[in-house]
Write an enzyme that holds these catalytic residues in place. Structure first.
Site, mmCIF file in Angstrom:
data_model
loop_
_atom_site.group_PDB
_atom_site.id
_atom_site.type_symbol
_atom_site.label_atom_id
_atom_site.label_comp_id
_atom_site.label_asym_id
_atom_site.label_seq_id
_atom_site.Cartn_x
_atom_site.Cartn_y
_atom_site.Cartn_z
ATOM 1 N N LYS A 13 0.861 -1.192 0.000
ATOM 2 C CA LYS A 13 0.000 0.000 0.000
ATOM 3 C C LYS A 13 0.891 1.233 0.000
ATOM 4 O O LYS A 13 1.944 1.236 0.670
ATOM 5 C CB LYS A 13 -0.879 -0.054 1.262
ATOM 6 C CG LYS A 13 -1.888 1.067 1.403
ATOM 7 C CD LYS A 13 -2.735 0.863 2.668
ATOM 8 C CE LYS A 13 -3.785 1.933 2.864
ATOM 9 N NZ LYS A 13 -4.592 1.707 4.094
ATOM 10 N N SER B 148 -9.605 1.596 3.429
ATOM 11 C CA SER B 148 -8.766 2.337 2.513
ATOM 12 C C SER B 148 -7.775 1.466 1.721
ATOM 13 O O SER B 148 -7.282 1.897 0.682
ATOM 14 C CB SER B 148 -7.977 3.404 3.275
ATOM 15 O OG SER B 148 -7.093 2.808 4.189
ATOM 16 N N SER C 138 -9.557 -0.877 7.594
ATOM 17 C CA SER C 138 -9.055 -0.734 6.223
ATOM 18 C C SER C 138 -8.407 -1.949 5.597
ATOM 19 O O SER C 138 -8.188 -1.957 4.397
ATOM 20 C CB SER C 138 -8.044 0.400 6.173
ATOM 21 O OG SER C 138 -8.714 1.580 5.931
#
Ligand code: GLN
Length: 471
Positions: free
Chosen positions: A76, A151, A175
């Site tokens: 990420k 997210s 997330s």
């Protein structure tokens, strides 16, 4: 053939049998990335570099190969990887190159992982859909009109679409787990402090934790085992010894599991998710486990308290992006104050600004006690109650999300509705406990449904082995 290799164990067996090399594997994933560009998963693919590293690893004598030999992973865009850009999907960090490795990244590299690229996310990990990104929305591979969750949405899709073996995400309020459930993969959020946060771009520092999205629970266990443990660069990283999670995946005996009536009977919970969750409970009982409904009166306080506390922490954490030290600096600014104001105005997206303002407000002198102090009290009560539950039960079972993935654009103009969708994931972050989301089935709308199990702090070994016993 390579598509069928879903776990590191299978990959390493193929390499050992000389049916596969790291180079061939990396090429396969690179091809898969090219085939799925419509999903907008990667912000940057480290193509050349991944291939060079794969060749080096192929040349390494077998006896010197690390435990992650053959693991090609995506990260990420909130994790620092030395010499590579890291932007938190924000314009404000455009052009910023990390001068060091996050501890988690360093530990994976030391075991011979290959990092194939950095993937999209909500800006500074604030969001539930991956729509709040300077780089555009990522799409769900099960249905490209749907959000992947957030997210860490693109981390989930990276695994779902077969572009890597596993991916790293971060979980402040769900997330890792919510996108895992929206995309039909496993998502592990460890205990707060189990993995060092050094080199993880901060959102809410007392909540943030690096997590893993994978096809199998075994890979998540191994990745955790490698990344976890004390770190002199992060004083909140626990000193507790790290068990060999991947070697302890055999769950013995019967488990005692609690679920909250208020969760499984929540008005927001989709009827089919509810039905499948109850069917799962019956299944657990049929296997001899005890599953009981208990009262938990705090569910509706969790979201408001979470959004007060995390925005407060974010407003402080994000003050460092001032146009002077990192990334974007406004070209319009003529004075120092203008540099701050214009750089931040131009650099941050709307959701991040909303949270900085909310956080600044709840910390302001006149309102501090009414909001921030009050929310801290709620957090304490939630932990006390959770701790008490774990005196009687091994695990808490909870849906991951009230619905399956929704249409892109659907909740964009309704932030409060979006925040409320985090109702089942935030508990684990409020209490600092580990949680695993895993695939439960498919909805009649053809989208994946997940469910999660939580355990007491630092009981990952028990949690992972139990989840393993279910598959
Ligand atoms: N959806 C939650 C939020 O927007 C969780 C985000 C996260 O865990 N990073 O805060």
């Amino acid at each position: 053939m390579v598509e069928q290799l879903q776990s590191l164990q299978q990959i390493q067996a193929a390499i050992a049998a000389e049916n596969l090399t790291c180079s061939a594997l990396t090429k396969h994933y690179l091809e898969q990335i090219k085939q799925t560009t419509n999903l907008n998963i990667y912000i940057e693919v480290f193509e050349e570099e991944a291939l060079v590293r794969a060749r080096e690893l192929d040349a390494k004598p077998t006896s010197e190969r690390g435990r992650l030999h053959g693991a090609v992973i995506a990260i990420k865009d909130v994790l620092c990887y030395k010499g590579h850009s890291v932007t938190a999907a924000s314009k404000i960090l455009e052009g910023f190159v990390s001068p060091y490795n996050a501890t988690a990244i360093q530990r994976l590299l030391d075991e011979d992982a290959i990092i194939i690229g950095r993937v999209n996310c909500d800006e500074f990990a604030m969001g539930s859909t991956n729509e709040n990104s300077h780089y555009g929305v990522t799409r769900n591979a099960a249905n490209p009109d749907k959000v992947p969750g957030g997210s860490s949405g693109a981390s989930a899709v990276a695994v779902q679409a077969g572009t890597c073996l596993f991916a790293l995400g971060s979980d402040t309020g769900g997330s890792v787990r919510q996108p895992a459930s929206f995309c039909g993969v496993f998502g592990l959020k460890p205990t707060y402090g189990r993995i060092s946060r050094y080199g993880l771009l901060a959102y809410g520092s007392s909540f943030d934790q690096i997590g893993i999205l994978s096809n199998t629970i075994q890979d998540a266990a191994l990745a955790l085992e490698i990344m976890a443990g004390a770190d002199e660069f992060d004083s909140t990283a626990s000193q507790k010894p790290v068990p060999s999670y991947s070697q302890q995946l055999n769950f013995e005996g019967k488990a005692k599991i609690a679920y909250f009536k208020s969760a499984l009977e929540h008005e927001r919970l989709d009827a089919e998710i509810k039905a499948q969750s109850f069917a799962f409970i019956e299944n657990l009982k049929a296997k001899g486990h005890e599953v009981e409904a208990i009262d938990f009166d705090f569910l509706d306080y969790i979201i408001p308290a979470y959004y007060v506390l995390t925005t407060a922490e974010a407003s402080s954490n994000l003050s460092r992006y001032d146009g002077v030290r990192y990334g974007h600096r406004s070209e319009e600014a003529k004075t120092l104050l203008e540099t701050y104001q214009k750089s931040r105005t131009e650099g941050f997206g709307i959701e991040v600004k909303r949270r900085i303002m909310l956080g600044t407000f709840v910390l302001s002198a006149g309102y501090y006690d009414a909001y921030y102090t009050q929310a801290q009290k709620v957090r304490r009560l939630i932990w006390e109650r959770t701790k008490a539950i774990f005196e009687d039960y091994d695990f808490i079972l909870m849906p991951t999300a009230p619905t399956t993935a929704w249409d892109i654009g659907k909740l964009n103009d309704d932030p409060v509705e979006m925040y409320l969708s985090d109702i089942f994931t935030v508990h684990a972050n409020m209490a600092g406990i580990p949680a695993v989301a895993f695939p439960l089935g498919t909805h009649s709308n053809a989208l994946p449904i997940g469910i999660q199990l939580m355990a007491n702090r630092f009981e990952e070994a028990k949690l992972l082995s139990f989840v393993n016993s279910l598959s």
